[in-house]
Write a protein that holds these residues in place. Structure first.
Motif, mmCIF file in Angstrom:
data_model
loop_
_atom_site.group_PDB
_atom_site.id
_atom_site.type_symbol
_atom_site.label_atom_id
_atom_site.label_comp_id
_atom_site.label_asym_id
_atom_site.label_seq_id
_atom_site.Cartn_x
_atom_site.Cartn_y
_atom_site.Cartn_z
ATOM 1 N N GLU A 172 -11.647 -0.691 -0.373
ATOM 2 C CA GLU A 172 -10.988 -0.951 -1.668
ATOM 3 C C GLU A 172 -12.000 -0.751 -2.804
ATOM 4 O O GLU A 172 -11.643 -0.262 -3.878
ATOM 5 C CB GLU A 172 -10.423 -2.374 -1.718
ATOM 6 C CG GLU A 172 -9.161 -2.568 -0.901
ATOM 7 C CD GLU A 172 -8.018 -1.650 -1.310
ATOM 8 O OE1 GLU A 172 -7.838 -1.412 -2.502
ATOM 9 O OE2 GLU A 172 -7.316 -1.143 -0.419
ATOM 10 N N HIS A 198 -5.382 1.455 6.302
ATOM 11 C CA HIS A 198 -5.362 -0.005 6.071
ATOM 12 C C HIS A 198 -4.035 -0.575 6.572
ATOM 13 O O HIS A 198 -3.994 -1.596 7.241
ATOM 14 C CB HIS A 198 -5.516 -0.340 4.578
ATOM 15 C CG HIS A 198 -6.808 0.131 3.989
ATOM 16 N ND1 HIS A 198 -7.065 0.105 2.645
ATOM 17 C CD2 HIS A 198 -7.915 0.636 4.570
ATOM 18 C CE1 HIS A 198 -8.274 0.589 2.420
ATOM 19 N NE2 HIS A 198 -8.802 0.918 3.569
ATOM 20 N N HIS A 230 -11.783 -3.606 4.911
ATOM 21 C CA HIS A 230 -10.801 -3.329 3.864
ATOM 22 C C HIS A 230 -11.457 -3.491 2.489
ATOM 23 O O HIS A 230 -11.232 -2.679 1.578
ATOM 24 C CB HIS A 230 -9.601 -4.277 4.031
ATOM 25 C CG HIS A 230 -8.362 -3.792 3.348
ATOM 26 N ND1 HIS A 230 -7.101 -4.185 3.700
ATOM 27 C CD2 HIS A 230 -8.194 -2.923 2.310
ATOM 28 C CE1 HIS A 230 -6.215 -3.592 2.920
ATOM 29 N NE2 HIS A 230 -6.857 -2.825 2.062
ATOM 30 N N HIS A 249 -12.549 3.069 -3.345
ATOM 31 C CA HIS A 249 -11.496 3.854 -4.032
ATOM 32 C C HIS A 249 -10.923 3.134 -5.254
ATOM 33 O O HIS A 249 -9.864 3.511 -5.753
ATOM 34 C CB HIS A 249 -10.405 4.293 -3.040
ATOM 35 C CG HIS A 249 -9.442 3.232 -2.596
ATOM 36 N ND1 HIS A 249 -9.017 3.111 -1.298
ATOM 37 C CD2 HIS A 249 -8.786 2.271 -3.272
ATOM 38 C CE1 HIS A 249 -8.147 2.117 -1.205
ATOM 39 N NE2 HIS A 249 -7.990 1.585 -2.405
ATOM 40 N N GLU A 305 -5.500 4.149 2.423
ATOM 41 C CA GLU A 305 -4.451 3.123 2.369
ATOM 42 C C GLU A 305 -3.542 3.201 3.609
ATOM 43 O O GLU A 305 -3.090 2.169 4.113
ATOM 44 C CB GLU A 305 -3.612 3.253 1.082
ATOM 45 C CG GLU A 305 -4.380 3.010 -0.226
ATOM 46 C CD GLU A 305 -4.849 1.571 -0.447
ATOM 47 O OE1 GLU A 305 -5.144 0.873 0.527
ATOM 48 O OE2 GLU A 305 -4.956 1.167 -1.616
ATOM 49 N N GLU A 327 0.827 -1.207 0.000
ATOM 50 C CA GLU A 327 0.000 0.000 0.000
ATOM 51 C C GLU A 327 0.865 1.263 0.000
ATOM 52 O O GLU A 327 0.450 2.299 -0.505
ATOM 53 C CB GLU A 327 -0.988 -0.051 1.172
ATOM 54 C CG GLU A 327 -1.979 -1.202 0.954
ATOM 55 C CD GLU A 327 -3.119 -1.271 1.941
ATOM 56 O OE1 GLU A 327 -2.873 -1.068 3.136
ATOM 57 O OE2 GLU A 327 -4.251 -1.543 1.509
HETATM 58 FE FE LIG Z 1 -6.028 -0.973 1.072
#
Ligand SMILES: [Fe+2]
Ligand SMILES: [Fe+2]
Length: 303
Positions: free
Chosen positions: A163, A78, A159, A166, A75, A45
Protein backbone atom coordinates in the motif's frame (compact mmCIF):
# COMPACT_ATOMS: atom_id res chain seq x y z
CA UNK A 1 10.02 12.81 -6.19
CA UNK A 2 10.73 10.22 -8.89
CA UNK A 3 7.68 8.17 -9.95
CA UNK A 4 7.68 4.84 -8.12
CA UNK A 5 6.50 1.89 -10.21
CA UNK A 6 5.05 -0.80 -7.94
CA UNK A 7 5.88 -4.47 -8.38
CA UNK A 8 3.46 -7.43 -8.28
CA UNK A 9 4.75 -10.04 -5.85
CA UNK A 10 3.28 -13.49 -5.47
CA UNK A 11 3.40 -13.82 -1.73
CA UNK A 12 2.58 -17.10 -0.04
CA UNK A 13 1.46 -16.54 3.50
CA UNK A 14 0.26 -19.39 5.62
CA UNK A 15 -2.37 -18.40 8.13
CA UNK A 16 -3.16 -20.53 11.17
CA UNK A 17 -6.92 -20.99 10.93
CA UNK A 18 -7.23 -21.83 14.62
CA UNK A 19 -6.02 -18.31 15.47
CA UNK A 20 -8.22 -16.34 13.07
CA UNK A 21 -10.48 -14.88 15.77
CA UNK A 22 -7.73 -14.24 18.28
CA UNK A 23 -4.41 -13.71 16.53
CA UNK A 24 -3.56 -10.26 17.93
CA UNK A 25 -1.67 -10.09 21.22
CA UNK A 26 -4.16 -7.44 22.45
CA UNK A 27 -7.02 -9.96 22.27
CA UNK A 28 -10.11 -10.73 20.20
CA UNK A 29 -11.59 -7.21 20.04
CA UNK A 30 -8.43 -5.84 18.41
CA UNK A 31 -8.22 -8.97 16.24
CA UNK A 32 -11.76 -8.27 15.03
CA UNK A 33 -10.85 -4.67 14.19
CA UNK A 34 -8.20 -5.89 11.74
CA UNK A 35 -10.51 -8.69 10.60
CA UNK A 36 -13.26 -6.14 9.84
CA UNK A 37 -10.77 -4.32 7.60
CA UNK A 38 -9.91 -7.65 5.96
CA UNK A 39 -13.61 -8.14 5.12
CA UNK A 40 -13.60 -4.72 3.42
CA UNK A 41 -10.77 -5.55 1.03
CA UNK A 42 -12.19 -7.81 -1.71
CA UNK A 43 -15.06 -5.43 -2.58
CA UNK A 44 -13.13 -2.26 -1.64
CA UNK A 45 -10.06 -3.11 -3.67
CA UNK A 46 -12.26 -4.01 -6.65
CA UNK A 47 -13.69 -0.49 -6.45
CA UNK A 48 -10.13 0.91 -6.42
CA UNK A 49 -9.10 -1.22 -9.42
CA UNK A 50 -12.22 -0.31 -11.43
CA UNK A 51 -11.94 3.39 -10.59
CA UNK A 52 -8.34 3.65 -11.76
CA UNK A 53 -8.84 1.36 -14.77
CA UNK A 54 -11.71 3.58 -15.95
CA UNK A 55 -9.23 6.42 -16.63
CA UNK A 56 -6.27 4.37 -17.88
CA UNK A 57 -6.88 5.26 -21.54
CA UNK A 58 -6.75 8.98 -20.76
CA UNK A 59 -3.29 8.72 -19.15
CA UNK A 60 -0.42 9.73 -21.44
CA UNK A 61 2.60 9.34 -19.13
CA UNK A 62 4.13 5.90 -19.94
CA UNK A 63 5.50 5.45 -16.41
CA UNK A 64 2.08 6.16 -14.92
CA UNK A 65 0.51 3.65 -17.33
CA UNK A 66 2.97 1.02 -16.06
CA UNK A 67 2.25 2.03 -12.47
CA UNK A 68 -1.51 1.61 -13.06
CA UNK A 69 -1.04 -1.95 -14.35
CA UNK A 70 1.09 -2.79 -11.32
CA UNK A 71 -1.36 -1.07 -8.93
CA UNK A 72 -4.23 -3.17 -10.27
CA UNK A 73 -2.08 -6.31 -10.10
CA UNK A 74 -1.13 -5.63 -6.48
CA UNK A 75 -4.70 -4.97 -5.38
CA UNK A 76 -5.86 -8.19 -7.09
CA UNK A 77 -3.26 -10.18 -5.15
CA UNK A 78 -4.22 -8.43 -1.90
CA UNK A 79 -7.83 -9.45 -2.49
CA UNK A 80 -6.78 -13.04 -3.12
CA UNK A 81 -4.98 -13.31 0.20
CA UNK A 82 -7.79 -11.55 2.06
CA UNK A 83 -10.42 -13.84 0.47
CA UNK A 84 -8.55 -16.77 1.97
CA UNK A 85 -8.35 -14.96 5.32
CA UNK A 86 -12.06 -14.07 5.19
CA UNK A 87 -13.11 -17.61 4.32
CA UNK A 88 -11.22 -18.81 7.39
CA UNK A 89 -13.18 -16.32 9.47
CA UNK A 90 -16.40 -17.57 7.94
CA UNK A 91 -15.60 -21.22 8.69
CA UNK A 92 -14.93 -20.22 12.30
CA UNK A 93 -18.51 -18.93 12.62
CA UNK A 94 -17.91 -15.22 11.90
CA UNK A 95 -20.36 -13.72 9.36
CA UNK A 96 -17.47 -12.63 7.11
CA UNK A 97 -18.91 -13.67 3.75
CA UNK A 98 -22.33 -12.25 4.59
CA UNK A 99 -20.71 -8.88 5.37
CA UNK A 100 -18.57 -9.18 2.23
CA UNK A 101 -21.70 -9.64 0.08
CA UNK A 102 -23.36 -6.70 1.80
CA UNK A 103 -20.38 -4.51 0.89
CA UNK A 104 -20.33 -5.66 -2.76
CA UNK A 105 -23.96 -4.55 -3.01
CA UNK A 106 -23.36 -1.24 -1.25
CA UNK A 107 -20.27 -0.31 -3.30
CA UNK A 108 -21.83 -1.54 -6.57
CA UNK A 109 -24.84 0.70 -5.95
CA UNK A 110 -22.66 3.66 -5.00
CA UNK A 111 -20.52 3.27 -8.13
CA UNK A 112 -23.65 3.44 -10.29
CA UNK A 113 -25.04 6.46 -8.48
CA UNK A 114 -21.83 8.46 -8.10
CA UNK A 115 -20.19 7.88 -11.49
CA UNK A 116 -16.55 7.52 -12.53
CA UNK A 117 -15.16 10.82 -11.29
CA UNK A 118 -16.61 10.54 -7.79
CA UNK A 119 -15.51 6.89 -7.59
CA UNK A 120 -11.92 7.96 -8.35
CA UNK A 121 -12.18 10.78 -5.78
CA UNK A 122 -13.36 8.22 -3.21
CA UNK A 123 -10.56 5.86 -4.20
CA UNK A 124 -7.79 8.42 -3.71
CA UNK A 125 -9.31 9.37 -0.34
CA UNK A 126 -9.42 5.73 0.80
CA UNK A 127 -5.89 5.15 -0.50
CA UNK A 128 -4.85 8.01 1.80
CA UNK A 129 -6.47 6.18 4.73
CA UNK A 130 -4.70 2.94 3.79
CA UNK A 131 -1.39 4.81 3.41
CA UNK A 132 -1.77 6.24 6.93
CA UNK A 133 -2.61 2.84 8.41
CA UNK A 134 0.17 1.16 6.44
CA UNK A 135 2.71 3.67 7.74
CA UNK A 136 1.56 2.95 11.30
CA UNK A 137 1.88 -0.83 10.76
CA UNK A 138 5.40 -0.45 9.34
CA UNK A 139 6.61 2.18 11.83
CA UNK A 140 5.47 0.56 15.06
CA UNK A 141 5.57 -3.22 15.62
CA UNK A 142 3.05 -2.81 18.47
CA UNK A 143 0.30 -2.01 15.96
CA UNK A 144 0.18 -5.61 14.72
CA UNK A 145 1.66 -6.81 18.02
CA UNK A 146 5.17 -8.17 18.56
CA UNK A 147 3.74 -11.33 20.15
CA UNK A 148 0.79 -11.78 17.77
CA UNK A 149 0.50 -14.84 15.52
CA UNK A 150 3.25 -14.55 12.92
CA UNK A 151 1.24 -15.40 9.79
CA UNK A 152 -1.41 -12.77 10.47
CA UNK A 153 1.26 -10.18 11.29
CA UNK A 154 2.94 -11.00 8.00
CA UNK A 155 -0.21 -10.57 5.91
CA UNK A 156 -0.73 -7.10 7.39
CA UNK A 157 2.92 -6.14 7.00
CA UNK A 158 3.06 -7.30 3.38
CA UNK A 159 -0.16 -5.44 2.58
CA UNK A 160 1.19 -2.34 4.35
CA UNK A 161 4.44 -2.44 2.33
CA UNK A 162 2.60 -2.61 -0.98
CA UNK A 163 0.00 0.00 0.00
CA UNK A 164 2.95 2.29 0.72
CA UNK A 165 4.59 1.44 -2.57
CA UNK A 166 1.48 2.27 -4.64
CA UNK A 167 0.02 5.03 -2.45
CA UNK A 168 0.41 7.75 -5.08
CA UNK A 169 -0.76 5.87 -8.19
CA UNK A 170 -4.50 6.66 -8.03
CA UNK A 171 -3.67 10.22 -6.95
CA UNK A 172 -1.33 10.72 -9.90
CA UNK A 173 -4.08 9.47 -12.22
CA UNK A 174 -6.44 12.06 -10.75
CA UNK A 175 -3.83 14.79 -11.23
CA UNK A 176 -3.16 13.81 -14.81
CA UNK A 177 -6.73 13.39 -16.04
CA UNK A 178 -8.66 16.02 -14.06
CA UNK A 179 -8.18 19.63 -15.15
CA UNK A 180 -7.00 21.77 -12.23
CA UNK A 181 -10.07 23.90 -11.58
CA UNK A 182 -12.16 24.96 -8.60
CA UNK A 183 -14.79 22.26 -9.18
CA UNK A 184 -12.29 19.40 -9.34
CA UNK A 185 -10.39 20.72 -6.30
CA UNK A 186 -13.71 20.70 -4.43
CA UNK A 187 -14.60 17.18 -5.65
CA UNK A 188 -11.22 15.81 -4.49
CA UNK A 189 -11.82 17.10 -0.96
CA UNK A 190 -15.50 16.17 -0.98
CA UNK A 191 -14.38 12.62 -1.88
CA UNK A 192 -12.58 12.45 1.46
CA UNK A 193 -15.63 13.66 3.38
CA UNK A 194 -17.87 11.16 1.59
CA UNK A 195 -15.36 8.29 1.99
CA UNK A 196 -15.05 9.05 5.71
CA UNK A 197 -18.79 9.12 6.42
CA UNK A 198 -19.18 5.77 4.65
CA UNK A 199 -15.94 4.07 5.76
CA UNK A 200 -16.17 4.54 9.54
CA UNK A 201 -19.79 3.43 10.06
CA UNK A 202 -19.12 0.37 7.87
CA UNK A 203 -15.96 -0.50 9.83
CA UNK A 204 -17.74 -0.02 13.17
CA UNK A 205 -20.74 -2.09 12.07
CA UNK A 206 -18.57 -4.91 10.68
CA UNK A 207 -16.46 -4.84 13.83
CA UNK A 208 -19.53 -5.08 16.07
CA UNK A 209 -20.92 -7.98 13.99
CA UNK A 210 -17.63 -9.89 14.29
CA UNK A 211 -17.24 -9.12 18.01
CA UNK A 212 -20.77 -10.19 18.91
CA UNK A 213 -20.59 -13.36 16.78
CA UNK A 214 -17.54 -14.48 18.76
CA UNK A 215 -18.41 -16.28 22.04
CA UNK A 216 -14.91 -15.57 23.38
CA UNK A 217 -15.61 -11.84 23.63
CA UNK A 218 -18.57 -12.33 25.99
CA UNK A 219 -18.13 -10.43 29.25
CA UNK A 220 -14.90 -8.83 28.02
CA UNK A 221 -16.30 -5.88 26.07
CA UNK A 222 -15.14 -3.08 28.41
CA UNK A 223 -11.50 -4.13 28.32
CA UNK A 224 -11.78 -5.21 24.67
CA UNK A 225 -13.09 -1.88 23.38
CA UNK A 226 -10.51 -0.09 25.55
CA UNK A 227 -7.79 -2.08 23.77
CA UNK A 228 -9.26 -1.08 20.37
CA UNK A 229 -9.38 2.60 21.40
CA UNK A 230 -5.75 2.35 22.54
CA UNK A 231 -4.55 0.90 19.23
CA UNK A 232 -6.40 3.61 17.27
CA UNK A 233 -6.09 6.70 19.43
CA UNK A 234 -3.79 5.88 22.37
CA UNK A 235 -0.15 6.91 22.71
CA UNK A 236 1.58 5.57 19.60
CA UNK A 237 -1.85 4.56 18.16
CA UNK A 238 -2.58 4.44 14.43
CA UNK A 239 -4.43 7.78 14.20
CA UNK A 240 -3.04 9.67 17.21
CA UNK A 241 0.25 10.18 15.36
CA UNK A 242 -1.37 10.74 11.99
CA UNK A 243 -3.93 13.49 12.56
CA UNK A 244 -1.87 16.11 10.75
CA UNK A 245 -1.03 13.66 7.92
CA UNK A 246 -4.75 13.02 7.53
CA UNK A 247 -5.63 16.72 7.31
CA UNK A 248 -2.79 17.41 4.84
CA UNK A 249 -5.16 15.82 2.33
CA UNK A 250 -7.14 19.07 2.32
CA UNK A 251 -4.10 21.20 1.42
CA UNK A 252 -3.91 22.54 -2.13
CA UNK A 253 -0.37 21.15 -2.55
CA UNK A 254 -1.15 17.70 -1.11
CA UNK A 255 0.62 14.71 -2.63
CA UNK A 256 0.91 11.26 -0.98
CA UNK A 257 4.73 11.36 -1.17
CA UNK A 258 4.84 14.63 0.78
CA UNK A 259 4.87 12.11 3.66
CA UNK A 260 8.07 10.48 2.50
CA UNK A 261 8.35 6.99 3.98
CA UNK A 262 9.96 5.53 0.85
CA UNK A 263 12.74 4.01 3.00
CA UNK A 264 10.30 1.13 3.71
CA UNK A 265 10.32 0.21 0.02
CA UNK A 266 13.92 -1.02 0.29
CA UNK A 267 12.73 -3.70 2.73
CA UNK A 268 9.92 -5.24 0.67
CA UNK A 269 11.69 -7.81 -1.49
CA UNK A 270 13.70 -9.25 1.39
CA UNK A 271 10.53 -9.37 3.50
CA UNK A 272 8.54 -11.24 0.85
CA UNK A 273 11.44 -13.66 0.18
CA UNK A 274 11.65 -14.42 3.90
CA UNK A 275 7.87 -14.93 4.18
CA UNK A 276 7.76 -17.23 1.15
CA UNK A 277 10.71 -19.27 2.43
CA UNK A 278 9.06 -19.73 5.80
CA UNK A 279 5.76 -20.96 4.36
CA UNK A 280 4.80 -23.82 6.59
CA UNK A 281 2.34 -25.82 4.56
CA UNK A 282 2.63 -25.09 0.83
CA UNK A 283 0.29 -27.86 -0.26
CA UNK A 284 -2.68 -26.76 1.74
CA UNK A 285 -5.86 -27.67 -0.20
CA UNK A 286 -7.82 -24.61 0.88
CA UNK A 287 -5.07 -22.28 -0.28
CA UNK A 288 -4.95 -24.07 -3.64
CA UNK A 289 -8.72 -23.79 -4.08
CA UNK A 290 -8.77 -20.05 -3.33
CA UNK A 291 -5.81 -19.50 -5.66
CA UNK A 292 -7.49 -21.42 -8.47
CA UNK A 293 -10.71 -19.45 -8.04
CA UNK A 294 -8.90 -16.10 -7.89
CA UNK A 295 -6.46 -16.87 -10.74
CA UNK A 296 -8.82 -15.40 -13.34
CA UNK A 297 -9.17 -12.19 -11.35
CA UNK A 298 -5.41 -11.86 -10.94
CA UNK A 299 -4.73 -12.60 -14.63
CA UNK A 300 -7.37 -10.07 -15.72
CA UNK A 301 -5.73 -7.48 -13.49
CA UNK A 302 -2.42 -8.01 -15.23
CA UNK A 303 -3.89 -7.55 -18.72
FE1 LIG B 1 -4.43 -3.36 -1.10
FE1 LIG C 1 -4.21 0.29 -2.27
Amino acid sequence: MKKIIPVRRDVKINLDESRVNNWHEAGPHVTHFFNALSVLFPAGERLFMDSVRAFKDQVQDPDLKKAITAFIGQEALHSREHEEYNEMMDRSGAPALKLDRMLWNLLGGLQNVLGKKMALAGTIALEHYTAIMANAVLSDPNVTGKNSDEGFRQVWQWHAYEETEHKAVAYDVWNEVMPDNVYNRFIRRFGMVLASVIFWPVVMYFHARLVFADPNTKGKHAQGYKAVAKILLGKGGIFRNAISDFFDYFRADFHPWMHDNSAFLDEIDAFVAQVNKAMRNPNDEVKKAVRARMAKNVAAAAA
